[in-house]
Scaffold this motif. Structure first.
Motif, PDB file in Angstrom:
ATOM      1  N   VAL A   1      47.482  40.415  41.606  1.00  0.00           N
ATOM      2  CA  VAL A   1      47.196  39.055  42.450  1.00  0.00           C
ATOM      3  C   VAL A   1      45.832  38.439  42.195  1.00  0.00           C
ATOM      4  O   VAL A   1      44.936  39.512  41.498  1.00  0.00           O
ATOM      5  N   HIS A   2      45.474  37.297  42.415  1.00  0.00           N
ATOM      6  CA  HIS A   2      44.174  36.864  42.003  1.00  0.00           C
ATOM      7  C   HIS A   2      42.945  37.416  42.526  1.00  0.00           C
ATOM      8  O   HIS A   2      42.116  37.655  41.649  1.00  0.00           O
ATOM      9  N   ASP A   3      43.038  37.751  43.895  1.00  0.00           N
ATOM     10  CA  ASP A   3      41.847  38.237  44.229  1.00  0.00           C
ATOM     11  C   ASP A   3      41.269  39.688  43.742  1.00  0.00           C
ATOM     12  O   ASP A   3      39.982  39.527  43.480  1.00  0.00           O
ATOM     13  N   THR A   4      42.317  40.420  43.227  1.00  0.00           N
ATOM     14  CA  THR A   4      41.754  41.699  42.829  1.00  0.00           C
ATOM     15  C   THR A   4      41.120  41.555  41.210  1.00  0.00           C
ATOM     16  O   THR A   4      39.995  41.908  41.034  1.00  0.00           O
ATOM     17  N   GLY A   5      41.584  40.756  40.613  1.00  0.00           N
ATOM     18  CA  GLY A   5      41.103  40.193  39.360  1.00  0.00           C
ATOM     19  C   GLY A   5      39.565  39.383  39.546  1.00  0.00           C
ATOM     20  O   GLY A   5      38.818  39.602  38.841  1.00  0.00           O
ATOM     21  N   HIS A   6      39.533  38.425  40.492  1.00  0.00           N
ATOM     22  CA  HIS A   6      38.511  37.869  40.689  1.00  0.00           C
ATOM     23  C   HIS A   6      37.233  38.847  40.919  1.00  0.00           C
ATOM     24  O   HIS A   6      36.117  38.950  40.341  1.00  0.00           O
ATOM     25  N   GLN A   7      37.440  39.885  41.877  1.00  0.00           N
ATOM     26  CA  GLN A   7      36.663  40.905  42.403  1.00  0.00           C
ATOM     27  C   GLN A   7      36.061  41.683  40.888  1.00  0.00           C
ATOM     28  O   GLN A   7      35.002  41.564  40.605  1.00  0.00           O
ATOM     29  N   MET A   8      36.953  42.000  40.077  1.00  0.00           N
ATOM     30  CA  MET A   8      36.679  43.282  39.236  1.00  0.00           C
ATOM     31  C   MET A   8      36.042  42.343  37.929  1.00  0.00           C
ATOM     32  O   MET A   8      34.894  42.893  37.280  1.00  0.00           O
ATOM     33  N   MET A   9      36.320  41.289  37.944  1.00  0.00           N
ATOM     34  CA  MET A   9      35.739  40.494  36.442  1.00  0.00           C
ATOM     35  C   MET A   9      34.507  39.969  37.010  1.00  0.00           C
ATOM     36  O   MET A   9      33.523  39.585  36.110  1.00  0.00           O
ATOM     37  N   GLN A  10      33.919  39.840  38.149  1.00  0.00           N
ATOM     38  CA  GLN A  10      32.512  39.321  38.616  1.00  0.00           C
ATOM     39  C   GLN A  10      31.807  40.414  39.022  1.00  0.00           C
ATOM     40  O   GLN A  10      30.307  40.177  39.156  1.00  0.00           O
TER      41      GLN A  10
END
Length: 474
Positions: free
Chosen positions: A138-147
């Motif tokens: 899901v988008h949100d998990t990737g947003h968190q981890m990559m930033q």
């Protein structure tokens, strides 16, 4: 002031002091709490930490890299690796997709024909083709981890790397150390944090968010300077806010928290009244040909504004290519409405991105800024190797591509490798914490540096044992 209004001020270490005014008096010009906060700059305040000197002495920050800045372009929605950066021309048609690879200025890689301007400057950026994560697609998990380098867990929100950088190094001059353009990420379907704030560090270290489209006519920054209806008398009254606190809390004036509050307030006041800040955000100063080179659209003008900001001392700028995956053409190419088709990516998204990104890299290079400005283009995941029945590609966190330029990065290189369908890394797998670790290292922050985490316990900027991608650097 109105009766019963609570005023909150954030300090370092993260603790909140609150005082409540129970008086019923109103100032002669009717200033309210809304007036006081209406300039919006208090969300971007911060301190130049005396702790920075301690970090330098302890070897946790590299003073030789203190002049470096970072522009993080976050490709919300997630570009397709097979259609852009990691093409598989020998795979079956349902894998390779409709586009052909083209030669670039780098001998190390080819890219898609829908990014022709990238091909011309491929000697200035390097690809990492082996990114992956094992969290939910899901988008949100990737947003968190990559930033942030971590997934939101147990109520602990790790700060964005730009906010942590502001906490560790402070700001240069009147401008915030971390700015988000054109606005923070909106809904992407997961209802979870996106990783674009200061997390457990507290509100004082949140980024300054533009909240405006810099491509519109007569663009102005709505939250940077005081509104016209708030005159100099009202602005001066804001400077006297501490008197309210002093009347409410005995001996507060002599506390360390009061000193920090004063410093925070003075910092906010400087932003609101700063000629430096006003000039940095003024795109009308740019020649029309320059603006057109970037593209007269939201992304292109955000890239131009990012260049102006780092040129004037901002340490970190985050540019969100898109704000949401709903209701607009984005990288989220599921193939059917309300999402984007591969043709929409080809005709709308890729040309806009190709123009804006390459203008930024060329402009930084021509101005002598690229060596000291790391430009990283990230995404939350990749797309499925096989095209779906709707003619698009779905979420795929098992393998995707990001790129880096400037800031000491060797251009024209490829790090990592994917399998024959672009589905899984086969060489040098790279996790999100390594991406974030690379950014910290490029900006001179030792990866063993600790932040004051929840309940004041030490919290490393990235998980212990994390290494950056050393192969990127000369």
């Amino acid at each position: 002031m109105r009766a019963g209004i609570a005023y909150s001020f954030w300090f370092d270490p993260p603790a909140m002091f609150t005082c409540t005014d129970h008086a019923s008096a109103t100032t002669c010009d009717g200033v309210t709490r809304r007036d006081f906060l209406s300039a919006g700059a208090l969300s971007a305040i911060g301190l130049t930490l005396p702790g920075f000197a301690k970090l330098k002495a302890a070897g946790r920050v590299d003073p030789k890299k203190d002049g470096k800045s970072c522009i993080m372009i976050f490709n919300l929605g997630a570009p397709s690796q097979q259609d852009l950066w990691d093409m598989k021309p020998d795979a079956p048609s349902e894998i390779r997709g409709p586009f052909k690879p083209i030669r670039t200025k780098s001998d190390a890689f080819e890219i898609s024909e829908i990014l022709p301007l990238h091909a011309k400057i491929a000697d200035k950026f390097s690809l990492v083709r082996s990114c992956y994560h094992t969290a939910a697609a899901v988008h949100d998990t990737g947003h968190q981890m990559m930033q942030t380098g971590r997934l939101f867990s147990g109520g602990i929100i790790t700060p964005h790397v730009g906010s942590a950088l502001e906490f560790l190094k402070g700001r240069r001059g009147d401008l915030p150390a971390h700015v988000i353009l054109p606005e923070s990420m909106g809904p992407t379907g997961g209802n979870m944090p996106h990783g674009q704030d200061a997390g457990f560090l507290g509100k004082a270290w949140d980024p300054f968010v533009l909240n405006a489209d810099p491509s519109v006519k007569d663009f102005k920054v709505p939250d940077l300077l005081p509104p016209k209806e708030i005159g100099e008398v009202r602005l001066e009254r804001r400077r006297l806010m501490r008197e309210l606190v002093d009347s409410s809390v005995r001996n507060f004036e002599y506390s360390e928290q009061a000193k920090l509050m004063d410093a925070n307030f003075e910092s906010a006041y400087r932003i609101m009244t700063s000629t430096q800040a006003r000039e940095a955000f003024d795109l009308s100063k740019e020649p029309q040909k320059v603006r057109e080179r970037y593209g007269l659209n939201r992304f292109g003008q955000s890239c131009l504004l990012a260049r102006r900001l780092v040129e004037r001392g901002v340490r970190f700028v985050t540019v969100n290519t898109f704000i949401t995956v709903f209701g607009e053409i984005t990288w989220d190419i599921h193939g059917s409405k309300p999402f984007t088709s591969i043709e929409g990516m080809r005709d709308i998204v890729a040309p806009m991105y190709d123009q804006g990104y390459t203008a930024l890299i060329e402009d930084l290079f021509q101005r002598g800024l690229l060596d000291d400005t790391l430009v990283t283009c990230l995404a939350e995941f990749g797309r499925t190797p096989k095209i779906n029945p709707a003619g698009g590609r779905d979420h795929w966190p098992n393998c995707w591509t990001v790129n880096f330029a400037g800031g000491g990065v060797k251009g024209g290189e490829v790090i990592g490798k994917s399998d024959d369908i672009g589905g899984y890394p086969t060489e040098r797998p790279v996790a999100p914490n390594e991406i974030v670790g690379t950014i910290y290292q490029a900006l001179g922050v030792d990866l063993h540096t600790e932040l004051p985490g929840p309940q004041g316990r030490p919290f490393p900027v990235v998980d212990f044992g994390t290494q950056g991608i050393q192969e990127l650097f000369a």
